[in-house]
Design a protein around this motif. Structure first.
Motif, PDB file in Angstrom:
ATOM      1  N   GLU A   1     -45.444 -28.731 -49.291  1.00  0.00           N
ATOM      2  CA  GLU A   1     -44.920 -27.896 -50.367  1.00  0.00           C
ATOM      3  C   GLU A   1     -44.772 -26.424 -49.970  1.00  0.00           C
ATOM      4  O   GLU A   1     -43.801 -25.776 -50.340  1.00  0.00           O
ATOM      5  CB  GLU A   1     -45.828 -28.000 -51.592  1.00  0.00           C
ATOM      6  N   LYS A   2     -45.746 -25.872 -49.239  1.00  0.00           N
ATOM      7  CA  LYS A   2     -45.663 -24.462 -48.849  1.00  0.00           C
ATOM      8  C   LYS A   2     -44.505 -24.221 -47.886  1.00  0.00           C
ATOM      9  O   LYS A   2     -43.839 -23.193 -47.957  1.00  0.00           O
ATOM     10  CB  LYS A   2     -46.970 -23.989 -48.220  1.00  0.00           C
TER      11      LYS A   2
ATOM     12  N   GLU B   1     -57.262 -22.573 -41.791  1.00  0.00           N
ATOM     13  CA  GLU B   1     -57.742 -23.946 -41.934  1.00  0.00           C
ATOM     14  C   GLU B   1     -56.636 -24.940 -41.592  1.00  0.00           C
ATOM     15  O   GLU B   1     -56.891 -25.977 -40.976  1.00  0.00           O
ATOM     16  CB  GLU B   1     -58.236 -24.183 -43.362  1.00  0.00           C
ATOM     17  N   SER B   2     -55.400 -24.624 -41.967  1.00  0.00           N
ATOM     18  CA  SER B   2     -54.278 -25.549 -41.725  1.00  0.00           C
ATOM     19  C   SER B   2     -54.122 -25.858 -40.249  1.00  0.00           C
ATOM     20  O   SER B   2     -54.018 -27.024 -39.855  1.00  0.00           O
ATOM     21  CB  SER B   2     -52.973 -24.959 -42.251  1.00  0.00           C
ATOM     22  N   THR B   3     -54.082 -24.837 -39.429  1.00  0.00           N
ATOM     23  CA  THR B   3     -53.866 -25.063 -37.998  1.00  0.00           C
ATOM     24  C   THR B   3     -55.107 -25.669 -37.344  1.00  0.00           C
ATOM     25  O   THR B   3     -54.981 -26.559 -36.509  1.00  0.00           O
ATOM     26  CB  THR B   3     -53.452 -23.756 -37.294  1.00  0.00           C
ATOM     27  N   ARG B   4     -56.285 -25.219 -37.745  1.00  0.00           N
ATOM     28  CA  ARG B   4     -57.524 -25.764 -37.152  1.00  0.00           C
ATOM     29  C   ARG B   4     -57.674 -27.248 -37.451  1.00  0.00           C
ATOM     30  O   ARG B   4     -57.962 -28.049 -36.563  1.00  0.00           O
ATOM     31  CB  ARG B   4     -58.752 -25.008 -37.675  1.00  0.00           C
ATOM     32  N   LEU B   5     -57.498 -27.631 -38.721  1.00  0.00           N
ATOM     33  CA  LEU B   5     -57.688 -29.020 -39.114  1.00  0.00           C
ATOM     34  C   LEU B   5     -56.632 -29.925 -38.478  1.00  0.00           C
ATOM     35  O   LEU B   5     -56.946 -31.033 -38.021  1.00  0.00           O
ATOM     36  CB  LEU B   5     -57.664 -29.152 -40.642  1.00  0.00           C
TER      37      LEU B   5
ATOM     38  N   LEU C   1     -52.186 -30.454 -46.256  1.00  0.00           N
ATOM     39  CA  LEU C   1     -50.865 -31.081 -46.250  1.00  0.00           C
ATOM     40  C   LEU C   1     -49.740 -30.150 -46.713  1.00  0.00           C
ATOM     41  O   LEU C   1     -48.629 -30.240 -46.191  1.00  0.00           O
ATOM     42  CB  LEU C   1     -50.867 -32.368 -47.084  1.00  0.00           C
ATOM     43  N   PRO C   2     -49.961 -29.231 -47.651  1.00  0.00           N
ATOM     44  CA  PRO C   2     -48.863 -28.345 -48.057  1.00  0.00           C
ATOM     45  C   PRO C   2     -48.305 -27.473 -46.916  1.00  0.00           C
ATOM     46  O   PRO C   2     -47.180 -27.000 -47.002  1.00  0.00           O
ATOM     47  CB  PRO C   2     -49.488 -27.478 -49.156  1.00  0.00           C
ATOM     48  N   SER C   3     -49.080 -27.272 -45.857  1.00  0.00           N
ATOM     49  CA  SER C   3     -48.651 -26.417 -44.749  1.00  0.00           C
ATOM     50  C   SER C   3     -48.132 -27.199 -43.542  1.00  0.00           C
ATOM     51  O   SER C   3     -47.778 -26.605 -42.528  1.00  0.00           O
ATOM     52  CB  SER C   3     -49.821 -25.536 -44.294  1.00  0.00           C
TER      53      SER C   3
ATOM     54  N   HIS D   1     -41.500 -38.051 -28.818  1.00  0.00           N
ATOM     55  CA  HIS D   1     -40.467 -38.491 -29.755  1.00  0.00           C
ATOM     56  C   HIS D   1     -40.444 -37.663 -31.026  1.00  0.00           C
ATOM     57  O   HIS D   1     -39.574 -37.854 -31.863  1.00  0.00           O
ATOM     58  CB  HIS D   1     -40.674 -39.961 -30.099  1.00  0.00           C
ATOM     59  N   GLY D   2     -41.400 -36.755 -31.163  1.00  0.00           N
ATOM     60  CA  GLY D   2     -41.444 -35.923 -32.356  1.00  0.00           C
ATOM     61  C   GLY D   2     -42.540 -34.887 -32.254  1.00  0.00           C
ATOM     62  O   GLY D   2     -43.284 -34.831 -31.275  1.00  0.00           O
ATOM     63  N   LEU D   3     -42.600 -34.048 -33.270  1.00  0.00           N
ATOM     64  CA  LEU D   3     -43.598 -32.989 -33.345  1.00  0.00           C
ATOM     65  C   LEU D   3     -44.214 -32.989 -34.736  1.00  0.00           C
ATOM     66  O   LEU D   3     -43.528 -33.272 -35.722  1.00  0.00           O
ATOM     67  CB  LEU D   3     -42.965 -31.615 -33.102  1.00  0.00           C
ATOM     68  N   ILE D   4     -45.488 -32.654 -34.787  1.00  0.00           N
ATOM     69  CA  ILE D   4     -46.134 -32.351 -36.058  1.00  0.00           C
ATOM     70  C   ILE D   4     -46.627 -30.923 -35.931  1.00  0.00           C
ATOM     71  O   ILE D   4     -47.050 -30.488 -34.854  1.00  0.00           O
ATOM     72  CB  ILE D   4     -47.278 -33.329 -36.396  1.00  0.00           C
ATOM     73  N   GLY D   5     -46.525 -30.185 -37.018  1.00  0.00           N
ATOM     74  CA  GLY D   5     -46.943 -28.802 -36.964  1.00  0.00           C
ATOM     75  C   GLY D   5     -47.478 -28.306 -38.290  1.00  0.00           C
ATOM     76  O   GLY D   5     -47.363 -28.978 -39.317  1.00  0.00           O
TER      77      GLY D   5
END
Length: 194
Positions: free
Chosen positions: A79-80, A24-28, A57-59, A151-155
């Motif tokens: 958090e994770k 779910e983390s990567t899909r969302l 958000l924790p991932s 300028h940045g990455l989100i993952g």
């Protein structure tokens, strides 16, 4: 139509990546990132809506690319992710947190996501250089302050098959990297031993 819409070459390649995602983390995160893209422009960090990502958000982690220094500095970590390192990563640099023998590899794939620019999907053994690696997946998505340069990455990083017994020997002995270049939609794949 934005260049990430289904029906465009980039959109079709991103659909293929979306079809591979197992958590779910990567899909969302990928879905939200695509929703904030504008025509022929990379999304801005300011467009990210944490309320749309609340369940995962924790991932999630976010870092800035310090081009002059050729370094990545974490802006925030869920958090994770922080738990993997024993502390929050905010204001820490990637090279300060990564085992020196493993750093060139990690820096290379972060830079590839910036330089192509590309969406990067990683599957296999993650945190391979740590005492507690996982069988998981990770997605890296470029962000831009001006819509053009990265300028940045989100993952997001997520465990796929939780290890009930941390002494169990099975973990994948590889990482599969799948890049979707955002200029053409070309898909570049590589498998690397860990």
């Amino acid at each position: 139509m934005t260049f990430g819409d289904t029906g465009s070459p980039v959109g079709e390649a991103l659909d293929q990546i979306a079809g591979r995602l197992r958590t779910e983390s990567t899909r969302l995160l990928l879905q939200h990132w695509r929703s904030i893209m504008e025509e022929n422009r990379l999304p801005s960090r300011n467009k990210i809506d944490p309320s749309q990502l609340a369940p995962v958000l924790p991932s999630i982690w976010l870092c800035d690319f310090m081009r002059e220094e050729n370094r990545f500095r974490y802006r925030l970590t869920g958090e994770k992710v922080a738990k993997r390192f024993g502390h929050k990563l905010s204001k820490h640099y990637l090279d300060d947190l990564t085992d020196p023998s493993y750093y060139p590899r990690v820096h290379r794939y972060y830079r590839n996501a910036v330089d192509f620019p590309a969406v990067l999907y990683i599957y296999g053994r993650l945190y391979a250089e740590t005492a507690n690696p996982i069988h998981g997946e990770r997605i890296l998505l470029p962000l831009s302050d001006d819509g053009l340069g990265v300028h940045g990455l989100i993952g997001a990083t997520a465990e796929i098959i939780p290890r009930q017994n941390r002494e169990a020997p099975y973990l994948p002995e590889f990482q599969k990297h799948v890049y979707v270049t955002l200029e053409t939609g070309a898909i570049v794949e590589e498998s690397l031993p860990v």
